[in-house]
Design a protein around this motif. Sequence first.
Motif, PDB file in Angstrom:
ATOM      1  N   VAL A   2       3.652   0.678  15.413  1.00 38.51           N
ATOM      2  CA  VAL A   2       2.384   0.600  14.371  1.00 38.51           C
ATOM      3  C   VAL A   2       2.858   1.649  13.310  1.00 38.51           C
ATOM      4  N   TYR A   3       2.389   1.175  12.436  1.00 37.97           N
ATOM      5  CA  TYR A   3       2.644   1.843  11.065  1.00 37.97           C
ATOM      6  C   TYR A   3       1.158   2.243  10.419  1.00 37.97           C
ATOM      7  N   GLU A   4       1.093   3.504  10.027  1.00 35.75           N
ATOM      8  CA  GLU A   4      -0.217   3.904   9.259  1.00 35.75           C
ATOM      9  C   GLU A   4       0.040   4.837   8.417  1.00 35.75           C
ATOM     10  N   VAL A  23     -11.704  -6.659  -2.119  1.00 39.41           N
ATOM     11  CA  VAL A  23     -10.541  -6.688  -2.542  1.00 39.41           C
ATOM     12  C   VAL A  23      -9.661  -5.600  -2.409  1.00 39.41           C
ATOM     13  N   SER A  24     -10.251  -4.317  -2.614  1.00 42.14           N
ATOM     14  CA  SER A  24      -9.443  -3.091  -2.381  1.00 42.14           C
ATOM     15  C   SER A  24      -9.076  -3.089  -0.766  1.00 42.14           C
ATOM     16  N   LEU A  25     -10.071  -3.399  -0.046  1.00 42.68           N
ATOM     17  CA  LEU A  25      -9.700  -3.493   1.316  1.00 42.68           C
ATOM     18  C   LEU A  25      -8.495  -4.262   1.722  1.00 42.68           C
ATOM     19  N   VAL A  26      -8.469  -5.458   1.264  1.00 43.16           N
ATOM     20  CA  VAL A  26      -7.549  -6.516   1.477  1.00 43.16           C
ATOM     21  C   VAL A  26      -6.239  -5.781   0.992  1.00 43.16           C
ATOM     22  N   ASP A  27      -6.205  -5.065  -0.562  1.00 36.06           N
ATOM     23  CA  ASP A  27      -5.071  -4.393  -0.742  1.00 36.06           C
ATOM     24  C   ASP A  27      -4.600  -3.498   0.166  1.00 36.06           C
ATOM     25  N   TYR A  28      -5.294  -2.614   0.380  1.00 36.63           N
ATOM     26  CA  TYR A  28      -5.003  -1.543   1.631  1.00 36.63           C
ATOM     27  C   TYR A  28      -4.131  -2.234   2.784  1.00 36.63           C
ATOM     28  N   PHE A  29      -4.678  -3.366   3.106  1.00 36.52           N
ATOM     29  CA  PHE A  29      -3.945  -4.139   4.479  1.00 36.52           C
ATOM     30  C   PHE A  29      -2.486  -4.360   3.636  1.00 36.52           C
ATOM     31  N   ASP A  31      -0.844  -3.418   1.605  1.00 37.44           N
ATOM     32  CA  ASP A  31       0.104  -2.426   1.119  1.00 37.44           C
ATOM     33  C   ASP A  31       0.529  -1.803   2.294  1.00 37.44           C
ATOM     34  N   CYS A  32      -0.103  -1.677   3.491  1.00 37.46           N
ATOM     35  CA  CYS A  32       0.463  -0.985   4.474  1.00 37.46           C
ATOM     36  C   CYS A  32       1.444  -1.797   5.164  1.00 37.46           C
ATOM     37  N   SER A  33       1.316  -3.303   5.116  1.00 39.90           N
ATOM     38  CA  SER A  33       2.499  -4.019   5.717  1.00 39.90           C
ATOM     39  C   SER A  33       3.701  -3.962   4.911  1.00 39.90           C
ATOM     40  N   THR A  34       3.561  -3.850   3.580  1.00 35.58           N
ATOM     41  CA  THR A  34       4.644  -3.773   2.719  1.00 35.58           C
ATOM     42  C   THR A  34       5.262  -2.339   2.881  1.00 35.58           C
ATOM     43  N   PHE A  35       4.452  -1.369   3.034  1.00 40.24           N
ATOM     44  CA  PHE A  35       5.199   0.248   3.272  1.00 40.24           C
ATOM     45  C   PHE A  35       6.001   0.091   4.398  1.00 40.24           C
ATOM     46  N   GLN A  36       5.272  -0.740   5.657  1.00 39.67           N
ATOM     47  CA  GLN A  36       6.224  -0.838   6.691  1.00 39.67           C
ATOM     48  C   GLN A  36       7.562  -1.340   6.544  1.00 39.67           C
ATOM     49  N   SER A  37       7.488  -2.716   5.982  1.00 44.03           N
ATOM     50  CA  SER A  37       8.661  -3.448   5.653  1.00 44.03           C
ATOM     51  C   SER A  37       9.878  -2.524   4.827  1.00 44.03           C
ATOM     52  N   GLU A  38       9.204  -1.937   3.879  1.00 43.41           N
ATOM     53  CA  GLU A  38      10.063  -1.134   2.778  1.00 43.41           C
ATOM     54  C   GLU A  38      10.840   0.176   3.928  1.00 43.41           C
ATOM     55  N   LEU A  39       9.919   0.702   4.737  1.00 44.42           N
ATOM     56  CA  LEU A  39      10.494   1.683   5.823  1.00 44.42           C
ATOM     57  C   LEU A  39      11.619   1.166   6.491  1.00 44.42           C
ATOM     58  N   LEU A  40      11.300  -0.045   7.222  1.00 46.68           N
ATOM     59  CA  LEU A  40      12.314  -0.659   8.070  1.00 46.68           C
ATOM     60  C   LEU A  40      13.479  -1.307   7.551  1.00 46.68           C
ATOM     61  N   GLY A  41      13.467  -1.246   6.242  1.00 43.58           N
ATOM     62  CA  GLY A  41      14.619  -1.996   5.554  1.00 43.58           C
ATOM     63  C   GLY A  41      14.419  -3.457   5.138  1.00 43.58           C
ATOM     64  N   ARG A  42      13.251  -4.111   5.341  1.00 44.15           N
ATOM     65  CA  ARG A  42      13.081  -5.432   5.309  1.00 44.15           C
ATOM     66  C   ARG A  42      11.933  -5.683   4.277  1.00 44.15           C
ATOM     67  N   GLY A  43      12.100  -4.903   3.061  1.00 43.32           N
ATOM     68  CA  GLY A  43      11.039  -5.075   1.974  1.00 43.32           C
ATOM     69  C   GLY A  43      11.701  -6.084   1.032  1.00 43.32           C
ATOM     70  N   ARG A  74      -7.916   6.087   7.141  1.00 45.23           N
ATOM     71  CA  ARG A  74      -6.528   5.654   7.709  1.00 45.23           C
ATOM     72  C   ARG A  74      -6.348   4.364   7.954  1.00 45.23           C
ATOM     73  N   ILE A  75      -5.224   3.804   7.493  1.00 43.95           N
ATOM     74  CA  ILE A  75      -4.968   2.367   7.458  1.00 43.95           C
ATOM     75  C   ILE A  75      -3.765   2.210   8.612  1.00 43.95           C
ATOM     76  N   GLN A  76      -4.121   0.968   9.562  1.00 43.56           N
ATOM     77  CA  GLN A  76      -2.736   0.737  10.358  1.00 43.56           C
ATOM     78  C   GLN A  76      -2.435  -0.677  10.541  1.00 43.56           C
ATOM     79  N   THR A  77      -1.408  -0.972  10.828  1.00 45.45           N
ATOM     80  CA  THR A  77      -0.903  -2.338  10.921  1.00 45.45           C
ATOM     81  C   THR A  77       0.146  -2.369  12.050  1.00 45.45           C
TER      82      THR A  77
END
Length: 245
Positions: A2-4, A23-29, A31-43, A74-77
């Motif tokens: 889980v990334y948050e 649209v901002s709600l969708v953007d948060y979601f 961005d959250c998955s993008t942050f996770q991918s970047e953190l894991l080296g799969r960006g 708080r946003i989670q994915t």
Amino acid sequence: MVYEFDSRVRYSETDREKNLTLVSLVDYFQDCSTFQSELLGRGLDYMDKLQRAWMILSWQIEILRLPVLCEKIRIQTWAYDFKGFYGMRNFAMLDEHGNYLAKANSVWVFMDTVTGHPDRIPPEVGEIYGSEPRLDMEYFSRKIKAPQNCERKDTFSVCRHHLDTNGHVNNGQYIRMAEEYLPEHFRVSRLRVEYRNQAYLYDVVVPMVSVQEHETVVMLCSEEGKPYAIVAFEEDTTNSENKEE
């Protein structure tokens, strides 16, 4: 896994009633998955070198309450399943007390950016995300039935500000386009989007709109009548008496 991340609702993300926009709600979601991918080296850079990209096929978002200006959120994915070409991912937005504001399900396809065709997800891409239990919510088919009786609206062209790093219209922009055809005072409790074809710069978009008692469906089509996306808005009827007053 889980990334948050924590945030606070900004003025630029709100509507005229100071609520977070869809649209901002969708953007948060997103961005959250993008942050996770970047953190894991799969960006993005990793995927560019691999000549692959994740393309979203559908959203289902359940809105319990939209947060307001300056509210802490708080946003989670997390991913919950991978099958062949497809990845399934949940999202959640919570208030500062841990109460759900919105829950979402999404389906993604792993695309070869050279051929434009789906490709099987390699272990080095999928396994790094892990798999968490599926979020407790009602799940609908990603397919949205095209309404029969629609009103054609004025056409418009895709502009540069609609595009993302993949060079086509970003998934959130279709929602922004479709929102224009909602009835006045329509409060959304459920948002479903099915993405069918990609729209590019200067493509012409033909909106086809069906307005029912508590649901508005917008098909954003090409000039040939093929939908780029179908967006279904279900109305929140819990405050219908107050709205009428």
